[in-house]
Design an enzyme around this catalytic site. Sequence first.
Site, PDB file in Angstrom:
ATOM      1  N   HIS A 186       1.034   5.079   1.157  1.00 49.20           N
ATOM      2  CA  HIS A 186       0.478   6.116   2.026  1.00 49.20           C
ATOM      3  C   HIS A 186       0.567   7.451   1.303  1.00 49.20           C
ATOM      4  O   HIS A 186       1.623   7.793   0.769  1.00 49.20           O
ATOM      5  CB  HIS A 186       1.290   6.233   3.323  1.00 49.20           C
ATOM      6  CG  HIS A 186       1.213   5.051   4.215  1.00 49.20           C
ATOM      7  ND1 HIS A 186       0.346   4.984   5.277  1.00 49.20           N
ATOM      8  CD2 HIS A 186       1.900   3.883   4.209  1.00 49.20           C
ATOM      9  CE1 HIS A 186       0.519   3.830   5.897  1.00 49.20           C
ATOM     10  NE2 HIS A 186       1.453   3.139   5.265  1.00 49.20           N
ATOM     11  N   HIS A 237       0.833  -1.194   0.000  1.00 48.13           N
ATOM     12  CA  HIS A 237       0.000   0.000   0.000  1.00 48.13           C
ATOM     13  C   HIS A 237       0.872   1.249   0.000  1.00 48.13           C
ATOM     14  O   HIS A 237       1.955   1.258   0.554  1.00 48.13           O
ATOM     15  CB  HIS A 237      -0.991   0.028   1.160  1.00 48.13           C
ATOM     16  CG  HIS A 237      -0.382  -0.169   2.510  1.00 48.13           C
ATOM     17  ND1 HIS A 237       0.102  -1.382   2.961  1.00 48.13           N
ATOM     18  CD2 HIS A 237      -0.187   0.701   3.535  1.00 48.13           C
ATOM     19  CE1 HIS A 237       0.562  -1.251   4.193  1.00 48.13           C
ATOM     20  NE2 HIS A 237       0.403   0.013   4.566  1.00 48.13           N
TER      21      HIS A 237
END
Length: 147
Positions: free
Chosen positions: A107, A105
């Site tokens: 950020h 992922h």
Amino acid sequence: MTEDTAQDCVFCDIAAGHGEASRVYEDDTVVAFMDLNPVTPGHLLVVPREHAIGLDDVDRATSAHVWSVGQDLARALRRSSLRCEGINLLVCDGEAAFQTVFHLHLHVVPRYAADGWTLLGEEPPARARPLLDGHARAVRAALVSTD
């Protein structure tokens, strides 16, 4: 290292529409949503729909798309009513890099003057050129071996 599998991955649940999330963007490749534990207001995550633990587990096209969507969201954050003054884009790949959810992922962290969140520690000392040259050789050798 603790690694989530697609079967018990909270981000896979969100990407599949089963997990609860405040979605901001989605397409066939990625989903972006508000971080449940934001370090600043507006903190977003961009997650590939297909389970990938880290950077080694995702193809170039997906990786590029994650980054592209992150860049679009960074622009949107700057234009939004959240009025951020800067942006950090951050990927934590591996436990040693502070990855806590083992599904790749990105950020997208909006930054505000005096928001109190820091990535900085003490400034590391400059390294001698022979040491840096040795590290560069090691990385170049690994690049050749991935072709």
